[in-house]
Each structure stands twice: as C-alpha cells, then as structure tokens.
Scaffold this motif. Structure first.
Motif, PDB file in Angstrom:
ATOM      1  N   ARG A  40      41.634  36.300  40.450  1.00 18.94           N
ATOM      2  CA  ARG A  40      41.928  37.027  41.687  1.00 18.94           C
ATOM      3  C   ARG A  40      42.295  38.477  41.379  1.00 18.94           C
ATOM      4  N   TYR A  41      43.064  38.685  40.333  1.00 19.82           N
ATOM      5  CA  TYR A  41      43.511  40.029  39.969  1.00 19.82           C
ATOM      6  C   TYR A  41      42.328  40.912  39.554  1.00 19.82           C
ATOM      7  N   GLU A  42      41.415  40.368  38.748  1.00 22.37           N
ATOM      8  CA  GLU A  42      40.252  41.144  38.311  1.00 22.37           C
ATOM      9  C   GLU A  42      39.382  41.547  39.498  1.00 22.37           C
ATOM     10  N   ARG A  43      39.216  40.638  40.442  1.00 20.27           N
ATOM     11  CA  ARG A  43      38.448  40.952  41.645  1.00 20.27           C
ATOM     12  C   ARG A  43      39.148  42.026  42.468  1.00 20.27           C
ATOM     13  N   PHE A  44      40.460  41.928  42.566  1.00 21.27           N
ATOM     14  CA  PHE A  44      41.281  42.899  43.293  1.00 21.27           C
ATOM     15  C   PHE A  44      41.145  44.292  42.674  1.00 21.27           C
ATOM     16  N   VAL A  45      41.263  44.386  41.354  1.00 19.06           N
ATOM     17  CA  VAL A  45      41.147  45.674  40.668  1.00 19.06           C
ATOM     18  C   VAL A  45      39.760  46.265  40.883  1.00 19.06           C
ATOM     19  N   ASP A  46      38.724  45.440  40.794  1.00 22.36           N
ATOM     20  CA  ASP A  46      37.354  45.924  41.007  1.00 22.36           C
ATOM     21  C   ASP A  46      37.196  46.522  42.400  1.00 22.36           C
ATOM     22  N   GLU A  47      37.768  45.883  43.395  1.00 23.33           N
ATOM     23  CA  GLU A  47      37.640  46.378  44.766  1.00 23.33           C
ATOM     24  C   GLU A  47      38.373  47.699  44.955  1.00 23.33           C
ATOM     25  N   ILE A  48      39.548  47.832  44.358  1.00 22.01           N
ATOM     26  CA  ILE A  48      40.298  49.078  44.496  1.00 22.01           C
ATOM     27  C   ILE A  48      39.582  50.209  43.760  1.00 22.01           C
ATOM     28  N   LYS A  49      39.013  49.913  42.608  1.00 28.11           N
ATOM     29  CA  LYS A  49      38.228  50.929  41.897  1.00 28.11           C
ATOM     30  C   LYS A  49      37.052  51.395  42.750  1.00 28.11           C
TER      31      LYS A  49
END
Length: 225
Positions: free
Chosen positions: A155-164
C-alpha cells in the motif's frame, strides 16, 4: 458528441476496457497499444482533476469499483453528493491520534510534530518551499485494522508512486505511538494539498484521520469524511 459520465465530460470515449489494457509497474496505470498512451485509473474527483490538468487518458471508476468509462476527458465538475457520515471514532482512539508522534525527515534531520503545538522546523520548511499547507498521511492499516508488513508496504509503495505522479513536494516519515503499543506507520508529509484533496486521499486509502497544517504551522487532526 461529448458524453457526460457522472462528473466528467469526455471529448473522446474509448470502447476499450481497463482489464484488456497492458499492465505496467504501477497498479493505477495501464498502457493502450492502439493509442500508444498510458491510461490512468480515477476513483475520485481529486484523481480526476489531477489527470485532466495533466492531459492524461483516464479510466473512470465508481466507488464500488465498477468501471464507468474510458477515454480522454474534456472537463470535470464538482460532484454534488450527500456528505458521507464521518466514521464513528471512539474518544480513546481520537486521544491516541492526538498524542501520537508525527515524524518527518528533511535531509539528515528528523522532526517530530505534535497535534496542537506549533512546529517551528516545519514553518521554516514551508517558507523555503513556498508551501501554504502541509498534510501528513499514512496508507498503513486501513480503518485501524492492523495489516501484515507485506500488505502495508505494498500500500505504501502505491501511495508514494501516486504522490510522485502528481508532482507535489513530499518528505518521508512515520507516525509513532509514544507508548509503543502500536507499530510505527510509514507516512508522507506532502506540501500544497488542500484540505479537500487531503480528505480524498485519506478516504481512498481508508484512513480514519489525517494531519493538516496551514501557514501557522500548528498540526491539526482532521477526521476523514
């Protein structure tokens, strides 16, 4: 002819289906070989507005996950819906959120924020980055349900990708329990998100609450609606 789909008007509606598009490394992005363009999944108004501004093709989904339409949007309109009832959070849980440590890293240094107390380090950072707001959000443990480390990291990796992808300045951090009764939750401190945008992100990742900071640099606990 433009077709209005919920709060989006498409200038070109594609007959392709999301599931038929080529997968990419990001869960929310797929590739259309016919148009040779990426297609971005939109699950809320915030996603939609960001991708319209970027000129992306989108796949529009309802809140229950059903696919509504796929294509190139022309414009978006605010969704006028009956406001959802806020989650019923116990006073004990809210007290835990208020006493938590919200820690973010800037360079080699870490800074701890506390709800209701001015954070001078954050005030200096916001001035340096010309930020009017800061938001602290975690994608960990949706609705307070403790997930395994593997699920949380995904979930965290997906979250970071979206914010980037949306191009906002952000800093890594974590939320910590000062009593060590709850494991730390990886989080991001994100600059220049509105309260509404932050609420949409928190809702998307099923978070009970998030931390919002304006130019006064006093962290505020906000219950997700």
């Amino acid at each position: 002819m433009k077709s209005q789909i919920e709060n989006c008007i498409f200038k070109y509606k594609c007959e392709a289906l999301w599931e038929a598009l080529e997968r990419t490394e990001a869960e929310t992005i797929r590739f259309c070989p016919e148009c040779e363009r990426n297609v971005y999944a939109c699950h809320n108004d915030w996603d939609l507005a960001e991708h319209i501004r970027a000129g992306h093709c989108i796949a529009l989904f309802r809140e229950d996950g059903a696919e509504l339409a796929l294509g190139e949007p022309a414009s978006a309109y605010p969704a006028y819906r009956t406001p959802a009832e806020p989650p019923q959070l116990s006073e004990a849980l809210l007290a835990n959120y208020r006493k938590a440590d919200y820690v973010f890293r800037y360079g080699q240094y870490s800074t701890k924020m506390k709800i209701g107390k001015k954070c001078d380090d954050l005030a200096y950072m916001m001035a340096d980055f010309q930020a009017t707001t800061a938001v602290f959000i975690t994608p960990y443990n949706p609705r307070g349900e403790l997930l395994c480390q593997e699920e949380n990291l995904e979930r965290y990796e997906r979250f970071v990708d979206e914010i980037k992808m949306i191009g906002k300045s952000f800093f890594y951090g974590y939320g910590g329990d000062p009593d060590n009764e709850w494991p730390p939750e990886k989080s991001l401190l994100i600059f220049n998100l509105s309260r509404r945008e932050a609420n949409a992100i928190a809702k998307k990742y099923e978070q009970n609450a998030f931390v919002f900071v304006d130019q006064q640099a006093i962290p505020e606990l906000v219950v997700t609606t």
